[in-house]
Write a protein that holds these residues in place. Structure first.
Motif, PDB file in Angstrom:
ATOM      1  N   TYR A   1       0.831  -1.293   0.049  1.00 21.25           N
ATOM      2  CA  TYR A   1       0.001   0.009   0.004  1.00 21.25           C
ATOM      3  C   TYR A   1       0.757   1.270  -0.094  1.00 21.25           C
ATOM      4  O   TYR A   1       1.510   1.514   1.135  1.00 21.25           O
ATOM      5  CB  TYR A   1      -0.808  -0.010   1.170  1.00 21.25           C
ATOM      6  N   ASP A   2       0.626   1.963  -1.118  1.00 16.89           N
ATOM      7  CA  ASP A   2       1.822   3.204  -1.385  1.00 16.89           C
ATOM      8  C   ASP A   2       1.062   4.647  -1.061  1.00 16.89           C
ATOM      9  O   ASP A   2       1.495   5.563  -1.418  1.00 16.89           O
ATOM     10  CB  ASP A   2       2.519   3.125  -2.499  1.00 16.89           C
ATOM     11  N   GLY A   3      -0.317   4.321  -0.473  1.00 15.34           N
ATOM     12  CA  GLY A   3      -1.222   5.567  -0.355  1.00 15.34           C
ATOM     13  C   GLY A   3      -1.055   6.247   0.989  1.00 15.34           C
ATOM     14  O   GLY A   3      -1.742   7.028   1.287  1.00 15.34           O
ATOM     15  N   PHE A   4       0.063   5.883   1.824  1.00 13.05           N
ATOM     16  CA  PHE A   4      -0.221   6.604   3.069  1.00 13.05           C
ATOM     17  C   PHE A   4       0.952   7.959   2.842  1.00 13.05           C
ATOM     18  O   PHE A   4       2.079   7.949   3.005  1.00 13.05           O
ATOM     19  CB  PHE A   4       0.786   5.638   4.407  1.00 13.05           C
ATOM     20  N   THR A   5       0.190   9.027   2.505  1.00 13.89           N
ATOM     21  CA  THR A   5       0.779  10.204   2.328  1.00 13.89           C
ATOM     22  C   THR A   5       1.293  10.765   3.847  1.00 13.89           C
ATOM     23  O   THR A   5       0.917  10.421   4.561  1.00 13.89           O
ATOM     24  CB  THR A   5      -0.237  11.402   1.794  1.00 13.89           C
ATOM     25  N   VAL A   6       2.186  11.793   3.398  1.00 19.42           N
ATOM     26  CA  VAL A   6       2.516  12.566   4.730  1.00 19.42           C
ATOM     27  C   VAL A   6       1.306  13.246   5.515  1.00 19.42           C
ATOM     28  O   VAL A   6       1.469  12.949   6.906  1.00 19.42           O
ATOM     29  CB  VAL A   6       3.459  13.949   4.340  1.00 19.42           C
ATOM     30  N   GLY A   7       0.229  13.709   4.866  1.00 14.94           N
ATOM     31  CA  GLY A   7      -1.153  14.145   5.610  1.00 14.94           C
ATOM     32  C   GLY A   7      -1.490  13.066   6.351  1.00 14.94           C
ATOM     33  O   GLY A   7      -2.116  13.366   7.509  1.00 14.94           O
ATOM     34  N   LYS A   8      -1.510  11.755   5.785  1.00 12.49           N
ATOM     35  CA  LYS A   8      -2.046  10.714   6.793  1.00 12.49           C
ATOM     36  C   LYS A   8      -1.243  10.586   7.757  1.00 12.49           C
ATOM     37  O   LYS A   8      -1.833   9.866   9.066  1.00 12.49           O
ATOM     38  CB  LYS A   8      -2.461   9.592   5.577  1.00 12.49           C
ATOM     39  N   THR A   9      -0.021  10.221   7.675  1.00 15.26           N
ATOM     40  CA  THR A   9       0.984   9.805   8.764  1.00 15.26           C
ATOM     41  C   THR A   9       0.893  10.884   9.881  1.00 15.26           C
ATOM     42  O   THR A   9       0.896  10.770  11.062  1.00 15.26           O
ATOM     43  CB  THR A   9       2.249   9.389   8.214  1.00 15.26           C
ATOM     44  N   GLN A  10       0.879  12.201   9.341  1.00 15.79           N
ATOM     45  CA  GLN A  10       0.970  13.229  10.417  1.00 15.79           C
ATOM     46  C   GLN A  10      -0.563  13.226  11.252  1.00 15.79           C
ATOM     47  O   GLN A  10      -0.509  13.293  12.592  1.00 15.79           O
ATOM     48  CB  GLN A  10       1.019  14.694   9.870  1.00 15.79           C
ATOM     49  N   LYS A  11      -1.640  12.987  10.636  1.00 16.72           N
ATOM     50  CA  LYS A  11      -2.618  12.917  11.365  1.00 16.72           C
ATOM     51  C   LYS A  11      -2.779  11.551  12.468  1.00 16.72           C
ATOM     52  O   LYS A  11      -3.427  11.884  13.575  1.00 16.72           O
ATOM     53  CB  LYS A  11      -4.003  12.878  10.055  1.00 16.72           C
ATOM     54  N   TRP A  12      -2.287  10.578  12.040  1.00 16.87           N
ATOM     55  CA  TRP A  12      -2.120   9.288  12.618  1.00 16.87           C
ATOM     56  C   TRP A  12      -1.255   9.521  13.949  1.00 16.87           C
ATOM     57  O   TRP A  12      -1.769   9.398  15.192  1.00 16.87           O
ATOM     58  CB  TRP A  12      -1.467   8.121  12.090  1.00 16.87           C
ATOM     59  N   ILE A  13      -0.200  10.141  13.477  1.00 15.35           N
ATOM     60  CA  ILE A  13       1.048  10.308  14.792  1.00 15.35           C
ATOM     61  C   ILE A  13       0.467  11.401  15.735  1.00 15.35           C
ATOM     62  O   ILE A  13       0.367  11.053  16.773  1.00 15.35           O
ATOM     63  CB  ILE A  13       2.317  10.603  14.208  1.00 15.35           C
ATOM     64  N   ASN A  14       0.015  12.520  15.197  1.00 14.43           N
ATOM     65  CA  ASN A  14      -0.403  13.598  15.898  1.00 14.43           C
ATOM     66  C   ASN A  14      -1.537  13.485  16.997  1.00 14.43           C
ATOM     67  O   ASN A  14      -1.780  13.849  17.948  1.00 14.43           O
ATOM     68  CB  ASN A  14      -0.359  14.797  15.183  1.00 14.43           C
ATOM     69  N   MET A  15      -2.590  12.716  16.319  1.00 12.37           N
ATOM     70  CA  MET A  15      -3.723  12.553  16.843  1.00 12.37           C
ATOM     71  C   MET A  15      -3.468  11.430  17.878  1.00 12.37           C
ATOM     72  O   MET A  15      -4.006  11.481  19.111  1.00 12.37           O
ATOM     73  CB  MET A  15      -4.819  11.848  15.965  1.00 12.37           C
TER      74      MET A  15
END
Length: 238
Positions: A113-127
């Motif tokens: 799966y190559d769809g984990f953008t920076v936007g998605k990882t930041q939301k996951w980590i930061n939340m």
């Protein structure tokens, strides 16, 4: 033995936010009473990411829940314990945050799966770090150490205050540029945090948030400002 306590947020604040956790009433009551682990914080944060942005991930990884749990247990938790817990300042936190973002992205690439953008990882980590700072008793010492360095989870609720209250430019991405002649509105501009995919642009935004908060004396740290701001903005969307 001294009972571990929540140290970053008051009981009133924890109660005000608990309804936003994607789980049932009984589980929310249990969280208020007993807290949640860091692993659970990453599980709940994943739910904040996974609705529309991760649509179709099951076709790539097979069992997305199993793969998510493996990512948390094999990659995220060990990294938090070893590297994130040892940071000494904002710079070291930012370096660790970028490294964890790339670890997550690479983990999912290995699972096709190559769809984990920076936007998605930041939301996951930061939340996840936000949930943990509010509700994790077990890791309170570590979380208290990094609380002042944590990033703002960029999403549709805080996009407007970031721009209009702080005067900070949001990370741009293909298909989006900040408007120059009209007042920014995330909904009208269709701003999509999940499409952010340049870590340097993302980090520039986070550094600018810190600088503006310091200049304006609005809060001691970014996550403290975001907590109040997010609840206020959520009320506007109810």
């Amino acid at each position: 033995m001294t009972e571990k306590k929540f140290v970053q947020f008051s009981d009133e604040q924890r109660k005000a936010f608990v309804g936003s956790i994607k789980t049932g009433k009984k589980k929310r009551e249990a969280i208020l009473e007993d807290g949640m682990s860091l692993e659970e914080a990453f599980v709940y944060a994943y739910l904040d990411v996974s609705r529309a942005p991760l649509r179709g991930i099951g076709k790539c990884v097979g069992d997305p829940i199993k793969v998510r749990n493996q990512c948390i247990s094999d990659e995220i938790r060990p990294f938090c314990e070893k590297e994130l817990a040892s940071v000494q300042d904002e710079y070291e936190f930012d370096c660790a945050h970028e490294k964890l973002s790339e670890i997550i992205r690479e983990f999912y690439r290995r699972h096709h799966y190559d769809g984990f953008t920076v936007g998605k990882t930041q939301k996951w980590i930061n939340m996840a770090l936000k949930y943990a700072c509010i509700y994790d008793k077990k890791d309170a010492e570590m979380l208290g150490h990094i609380f002042g360095y944590c990033h703002v989870p960029i999403d549709r609720y805080v996009a407007n205050p970031i721009v209009l209250e702080l005067g900070v430019v949001l990370p741009q991405y293909d298909g989006f540029k900040m408007p120059k002649r009209v007042t920014f509105d995330a909904a009208k501009c269709n701003y999509s945090w999940s499409k952010i995919d340049n870590y340097d642009a993302y980090l520039t935004c986070q550094k600018s948030i810190r600088e503006k908060l310091h200049q304006k004396h609005l809060a001691k740290c970014a996550l403290e400002w975001e907590f109040a701001c997010w609840l206020r903005e959520k009320e506007k969307h109810i």
